[in-house]
Design an enzyme around this catalytic site. Structure first.
Site, PDB file in Angstrom:
ATOM      1  N   THR A 168      10.239 -47.137 -22.276  1.00 43.64           N
ATOM      2  CA  THR A 168      10.907 -46.584 -23.456  1.00 43.64           C
ATOM      3  C   THR A 168      10.646 -47.469 -24.670  1.00 43.64           C
ATOM      4  O   THR A 168      11.071 -47.159 -25.788  1.00 43.64           O
ATOM      5  CB  THR A 168      12.423 -46.394 -23.207  1.00 43.64           C
ATOM      6  OG1 THR A 168      12.946 -47.593 -22.639  1.00 43.64           O
ATOM      7  CG2 THR A 168      12.677 -45.242 -22.274  1.00 43.64           C
ATOM      8  N   SER A 194      24.687 -48.621 -24.143  1.00 46.54           N
ATOM      9  CA  SER A 194      23.625 -48.535 -23.127  1.00 46.54           C
ATOM     10  C   SER A 194      23.140 -49.925 -22.729  1.00 46.54           C
ATOM     11  O   SER A 194      22.430 -50.065 -21.732  1.00 46.54           O
ATOM     12  CB  SER A 194      22.468 -47.669 -23.632  1.00 46.54           C
ATOM     13  OG  SER A 194      21.916 -48.212 -24.817  1.00 46.54           O
ATOM     14  N   HIS A 195      23.511 -50.959 -23.496  1.00 47.04           N
ATOM     15  CA  HIS A 195      23.088 -52.320 -23.149  1.00 47.04           C
ATOM     16  C   HIS A 195      24.250 -53.302 -23.094  1.00 47.04           C
ATOM     17  O   HIS A 195      24.055 -54.505 -23.144  1.00 47.04           O
ATOM     18  CB  HIS A 195      21.982 -52.800 -24.104  1.00 47.04           C
ATOM     19  CG  HIS A 195      20.738 -51.997 -23.917  1.00 47.04           C
ATOM     20  ND1 HIS A 195      20.545 -50.790 -24.546  1.00 47.04           N
ATOM     21  CD2 HIS A 195      19.680 -52.185 -23.118  1.00 47.04           C
ATOM     22  CE1 HIS A 195      19.400 -50.275 -24.161  1.00 47.04           C
ATOM     23  NE2 HIS A 195      18.845 -51.092 -23.294  1.00 47.04           N
ATOM     24  N   ARG A 221      24.268 -42.854 -44.175  1.00 44.54           N
ATOM     25  CA  ARG A 221      24.255 -43.671 -42.953  1.00 44.54           C
ATOM     26  C   ARG A 221      22.892 -44.332 -42.820  1.00 44.54           C
ATOM     27  O   ARG A 221      21.863 -43.661 -42.717  1.00 44.54           O
ATOM     28  CB  ARG A 221      24.523 -42.739 -41.763  1.00 44.54           C
ATOM     29  CG  ARG A 221      23.945 -43.157 -40.426  1.00 44.54           C
ATOM     30  CD  ARG A 221      24.973 -43.857 -39.578  1.00 44.54           C
ATOM     31  NE  ARG A 221      24.737 -43.703 -38.154  1.00 44.54           N
ATOM     32  CZ  ARG A 221      24.095 -44.599 -37.413  1.00 44.54           C
ATOM     33  NH1 ARG A 221      23.547 -45.655 -37.959  1.00 44.54           N
ATOM     34  NH2 ARG A 221      23.999 -44.420 -36.113  1.00 44.54           N
ATOM     35  N   LEU A 222      22.880 -45.638 -42.864  1.00 43.84           N
ATOM     36  CA  LEU A 222      21.627 -46.376 -42.663  1.00 43.84           C
ATOM     37  C   LEU A 222      21.675 -47.054 -41.300  1.00 43.84           C
ATOM     38  O   LEU A 222      22.751 -47.266 -40.730  1.00 43.84           O
ATOM     39  CB  LEU A 222      21.454 -47.434 -43.759  1.00 43.84           C
ATOM     40  CG  LEU A 222      21.090 -46.900 -45.143  1.00 43.84           C
ATOM     41  CD1 LEU A 222      20.992 -48.051 -46.143  1.00 43.84           C
ATOM     42  CD2 LEU A 222      19.771 -46.144 -45.121  1.00 43.84           C
ATOM     43  N   ASP A 228      20.831 -44.526 -22.053  1.00 39.77           N
ATOM     44  CA  ASP A 228      21.628 -43.375 -22.493  1.00 39.77           C
ATOM     45  C   ASP A 228      21.403 -42.178 -21.565  1.00 39.77           C
ATOM     46  O   ASP A 228      22.338 -41.404 -21.304  1.00 39.77           O
ATOM     47  CB  ASP A 228      21.272 -43.001 -23.936  1.00 39.77           C
ATOM     48  CG  ASP A 228      21.965 -43.913 -24.947  1.00 39.77           C
ATOM     49  OD1 ASP A 228      23.005 -44.493 -24.594  1.00 39.77           O
ATOM     50  OD2 ASP A 228      21.462 -44.049 -26.071  1.00 39.77           O
TER      51      ASP A 228
HETATM   52  P1  NDP Z   1      19.370 -44.842 -31.480  1.00 41.47           P
HETATM   53  O1  NDP Z   1      18.511 -43.646 -31.549  1.00 41.47           O
HETATM   54  O2  NDP Z   1      20.794 -44.665 -31.152  1.00 41.47           O
HETATM   55  O3  NDP Z   1      19.297 -45.651 -32.851  1.00 41.47           O
HETATM   56  C1  NDP Z   1      18.080 -46.128 -33.305  1.00 41.47           C
HETATM   57  C2  NDP Z   1      18.248 -46.793 -34.657  1.00 41.47           C
HETATM   58  O4  NDP Z   1      18.496 -45.801 -35.633  1.00 41.47           O
HETATM   59  C3  NDP Z   1      19.417 -47.761 -34.716  1.00 41.47           C
HETATM   60  O5  NDP Z   1      19.061 -48.831 -35.537  1.00 41.47           O
HETATM   61  C4  NDP Z   1      20.528 -46.917 -35.308  1.00 41.47           C
HETATM   62  O6  NDP Z   1      21.493 -47.683 -36.010  1.00 41.47           O
HETATM   63  C5  NDP Z   1      19.759 -46.004 -36.228  1.00 41.47           C
HETATM   64  N1  NDP Z   1      20.367 -44.697 -36.376  1.00 41.47           N
HETATM   65  C6  NDP Z   1      20.865 -43.917 -35.383  1.00 41.47           C
HETATM   66  N2  NDP Z   1      21.301 -42.757 -35.901  1.00 41.47           N
HETATM   67  C7  NDP Z   1      21.070 -42.805 -37.228  1.00 41.47           C
HETATM   68  C8  NDP Z   1      21.310 -41.914 -38.297  1.00 41.47           C
HETATM   69  N3  NDP Z   1      21.861 -40.712 -38.106  1.00 41.47           N
HETATM   70  N4  NDP Z   1      20.952 -42.280 -39.532  1.00 41.47           N
HETATM   71  C9  NDP Z   1      20.387 -43.500 -39.758  1.00 41.47           C
HETATM   72  N5  NDP Z   1      20.139 -44.399 -38.777  1.00 41.47           N
HETATM   73  C10 NDP Z   1      20.468 -44.050 -37.536  1.00 41.47           C
HETATM   74  O7  NDP Z   1      18.740 -45.937 -30.461  1.00 41.47           O
HETATM   75  P2  NDP Z   1      17.851 -45.721 -29.172  1.00 41.47           P
HETATM   76  O8  NDP Z   1      18.580 -44.822 -28.271  1.00 41.47           O
HETATM   77  O9  NDP Z   1      16.467 -45.355 -29.548  1.00 41.47           O
HETATM   78  O10 NDP Z   1      17.819 -47.193 -28.576  1.00 41.47           O
HETATM   79  C11 NDP Z   1      19.050 -47.772 -28.158  1.00 41.47           C
HETATM   80  C12 NDP Z   1      18.848 -49.210 -27.772  1.00 41.47           C
HETATM   81  O11 NDP Z   1      18.140 -49.299 -26.563  1.00 41.47           O
HETATM   82  C13 NDP Z   1      18.101 -50.107 -28.756  1.00 41.47           C
HETATM   83  O12 NDP Z   1      18.946 -51.191 -29.051  1.00 41.47           O
HETATM   84  C14 NDP Z   1      16.883 -50.577 -27.985  1.00 41.47           C
HETATM   85  O13 NDP Z   1      16.498 -51.928 -28.246  1.00 41.47           O
HETATM   86  C15 NDP Z   1      17.376 -50.479 -26.565  1.00 41.47           C
HETATM   87  N6  NDP Z   1      16.285 -50.361 -25.618  1.00 41.47           N
HETATM   88  C16 NDP Z   1      15.941 -51.467 -24.864  1.00 41.47           C
HETATM   89  C17 NDP Z   1      14.923 -51.374 -23.941  1.00 41.47           C
HETATM   90  C18 NDP Z   1      14.495 -52.562 -23.145  1.00 41.47           C
HETATM   91  O14 NDP Z   1      13.614 -52.425 -22.309  1.00 41.47           O
HETATM   92  N7  NDP Z   1      15.029 -53.720 -23.338  1.00 41.47           N
HETATM   93  C19 NDP Z   1      14.194 -50.121 -23.713  1.00 41.47           C
HETATM   94  C20 NDP Z   1      14.595 -49.077 -24.619  1.00 41.47           C
HETATM   95  C21 NDP Z   1      15.605 -49.188 -25.505  1.00 41.47           C
HETATM   96  P3  NDP Z   1      22.888 -48.103 -35.287  1.00 41.47           P
HETATM   97  O15 NDP Z   1      22.511 -49.225 -34.368  1.00 41.47           O
HETATM   98  O16 NDP Z   1      23.803 -48.499 -36.395  1.00 41.47           O
HETATM   99  O17 NDP Z   1      23.369 -46.905 -34.538  1.00 41.47           O
END
Ligand code: NDP
Length: 344
Positions: free
Chosen positions: A163, A50-51, A306-307, A191
């Site tokens: 967001t 997504s980025h 999964r962390l 996303d």
């Molecule tokens: P996710 O919900 O995909 O993931 C959020 C965090 O949780 C990540 O660190 C991820 O690790 C972890 N995670 C995901 N699934 C699991 C799981 N099953 N068990 C344990 N940990 C888990 O991210 P979002 O969709 O909320 O956000 C995506 C990105 O969008 C982020 O990088 C955020 O900075 C970016 N964003 C930027 C914005 C901006 O204005 N600049 C605005 C909003 C969002 P992993 O990375 O390993 O998947």
């Protein structure tokens, strides 16, 4: 960019180089182009799609509209010995952070902590690339960013929050940094837009349509509706904190104040970013890393396989081995934007 399935694999260096040339052609200064390209390429490498390159059209639209200044030179304004204000001068947030890097290192080494309040900045990427270098240097960090109002507060009828992501990073003894980086909305807007483009529905509880009804159709949420915070009123409270830290404290605009209507095509939010960097040796006298490793081991042995960060590091390992997978169409689109010959 494209949805075709033929794959082309590129190295991180090649993708960074292509993206830097795209930014340069769009009028970004050489220094800022290198920073943005490295950031975007690393997102693509780690599978933070997504980025990654998905964002390039948005970057270009914002630059072409004149909404963001790709040549901006950030100004550092020390507010106290451990508190730095940064005026990003209507530029991107990552060059502002890069400009502050020396001052941050100095503040942390002298006082054990650094607070950085950046305003008038456009953050259009993930937050983990901002924090990972601190954790790699043995530091703990936390950052928040406001966005464009796309998230409806509980009981509300129009978006007020962005967001509003929040990220946290820490070093871990014997392993790579542990980082979580999450939107405080049910889903990131990127996303949601990818799901709309691919014609997929999204889970229940993602957002509301223009009439305030729960919807699982991304386009209905995008067209006059809105996302909702994760975790009900608890997520909404964290989104509220993100607005306060990233915008009220820094002097940036709130998400709901971002108005690029006079710059058609603009997509990047001009708000603010909060960053706190901590030297953990001030807390537990060098035991921090091993204490975190103990906690991680407790979680894994309790069954959490999964962390946060695990998925990204696994994608990174694959990309380091095989290259970063792009569709051929996306690769050719990027070459065209960089004014290069496409693959035959
Ligand atoms: P996710 O919900 O995909 O993931 C959020 C965090 O949780 C990540 O660190 C991820 O690790 C972890 N995670 C995901 N699934 C699991 C799981 N099953 N068990 C344990 N940990 C888990 O991210 P979002 O969709 O909320 O956000 C995506 C990105 O969008 C982020 O990088 C955020 O900075 C970016 N964003 C930027 C914005 C901006 O204005 N600049 C605005 C909003 C969002 P992993 O990375 O390993 O998947």
């Amino acid at each position: 960019m494209s949805t075709d399935t033929l794959r082309h694999f590129v190295s991180l260096a090649e993708l960074t180089d292509i993206l830097a040339r795209i930014f340069l052609r769009a009028g970004v200064s050489a220094q800022n182009a290198a920073i943005l390209a490295a950031n975007c390429a690393r997102c693509e490498r780690d599978g933070a799609h997504s980025h990654g390159v998905f964002r390039i059209p948005g970057y270009l639209a914002s630059l072409n509209s004149g909404w963001v200044d790709g040549k901006a030179e950030p100004v550092l304004e020390p507010a106290s010995e451990a508190f730095l204000r940064v005026d990003a001068r209507n530029g991107f947030a990552q060059p502002a952070l890069a400009a502050a890097a020396g001052a941050i290192a100095d503040m942390v080494s002298r006082f054990g902590v650094a607070i950085v309040a950046t305003r008038d900045s456009h953050h259009f990427s993930a937050l983990w690339p901002d924090l990972e270098p601190f954790a790699a240097d043995g530091l703990v960090s936390l950052s928040t960013v406001t966005g464009i109002a796309t998230v409806i507060p509980p009981g509300g009828h129009r978006p007020v929050f962005g967001t509003n992501p929040m990220a946290f990073a820490t070093p871990v003894e014997g392993g790579p940094p542990l980082i979580f980086d999450l939107a405080t909305s049910s889903m990131s807007n990127g996303d949601l837009r990818i799901a709309a483009r691919e014609g997929r529905t999204v889970p229940e509880g993602t957002g509301l349509d223009a009439l305030g009804r729960p919807s699982t159709v991304p386009q209905d949420i995008l067209d006059g509706g809105g996302l909702i915070p994760f975790g009900g009123h608890k997520g909404a409270a964290i989104a509220l904190m993100v607005e306060i830290l990233s915008s009220a404290l820094t002097g940036g605009q709130f998400s709901a104040e971002v108005d690029f209507s006079s710059h058609p095509g603009a997509e990047t939010p001009k708000t603010g970013q909060f960053l706190m960097v901590i030297d953990p040796d001030c807390g537990t006298r060098s035991r921090h890393r091993s204490r975190v490793a103990t906690l991680v081991e407790m979680l894994r042995s309790a069954g959490q396989s999964r962390l946060p960060s695990d998925r990204r590091y696994a994608n990174r390992a694959l990309a380091d081995r095989d290259g970063i997978p792009l569709t051929r169409q996306t690769y050719n689109d990027l070459l065209a934007l960089a004014d290069e010959e496409p693959l035959g």
